[in-house]
Design a protein around this motif. Sequence first.
Motif: not given
Length: 271
Positions: A102, A106, A111, A114, A117-118, A151, A155-156, A158-159
């Motif tokens: 991720l 990003g 991004d 992202l 956060r990762a 988490w 996040e996945s 959001r992809l």
Amino acid sequence: AFVPVCVGVALGVQAIPGLAWAPGLGIFLVGLADDRWGLSWQLRLGLQFLLAALAVLGLEGSGPLLWVLGTFWLVTLINALNMLDNMDLLSGGTAWLAGLALFCLGCATGDPALARRALILMAALAGFLLFNWPPARAFMGDAGSNFLGFWLGLESLRLLIPGPPAETGWRWATPLILLALPLYDLVTVVLLRLREGRSPFQADRCHVSHRLVARGLPPLLAVASLHLLALASGAAAVLLQLAVDWRLAALTVGQFLAFWAAFAVVDQTRC
């Protein structure tokens, strides 16, 4: 142990954007209660569905279909990461590698949120993994594994929200590929338990890591082998998400399926 736990939770909460930190904290607390008192699976699942639904509803740009499927996806990942936490380094290392994928996404897609956060989650996990190295001095428990599943699931998801490069039709496969290892373990373990007439919630030593050890691999080598699978899956997910041509996407998915099919033949899903 109180201070490290608080630091880890604080870092994890920072890695969740918007108001989703509240359901994420709730998932952590449900896992903590399960670690302490042993909640019934009915209560645990009910709370997970409630908190997952609240988190998915807060996703900007999502629609009704994503709300429904996303809720089930989050609960699936919460339990998949929990079930994968059966050997030192396994669940935490798998989550770290997914975070790395991720982070790369990003950076590649411009991004920074992202990527940030990762990176936060990877930093928190790196500190934990130092103490989870065999012989482990720290364990994440249900609280940690549930939060990681939440988490990664969020996040996945959001992809899948429209926007470059997620406008391609094959983007729906990216989360499945990214998190193939915990999903494979979850599906095979549940099928094995059902085939033997046992409850899918009954703990045993039928996980993929245990099956590799039963075939003669030392535990650390079994974990390393699974981490290689997770790394390959993460790389395939990045390539697929960035693919702008259907031929490249098809090649990526084909190689991914062939890779996992070969592993499944070796694994043979036996206890």
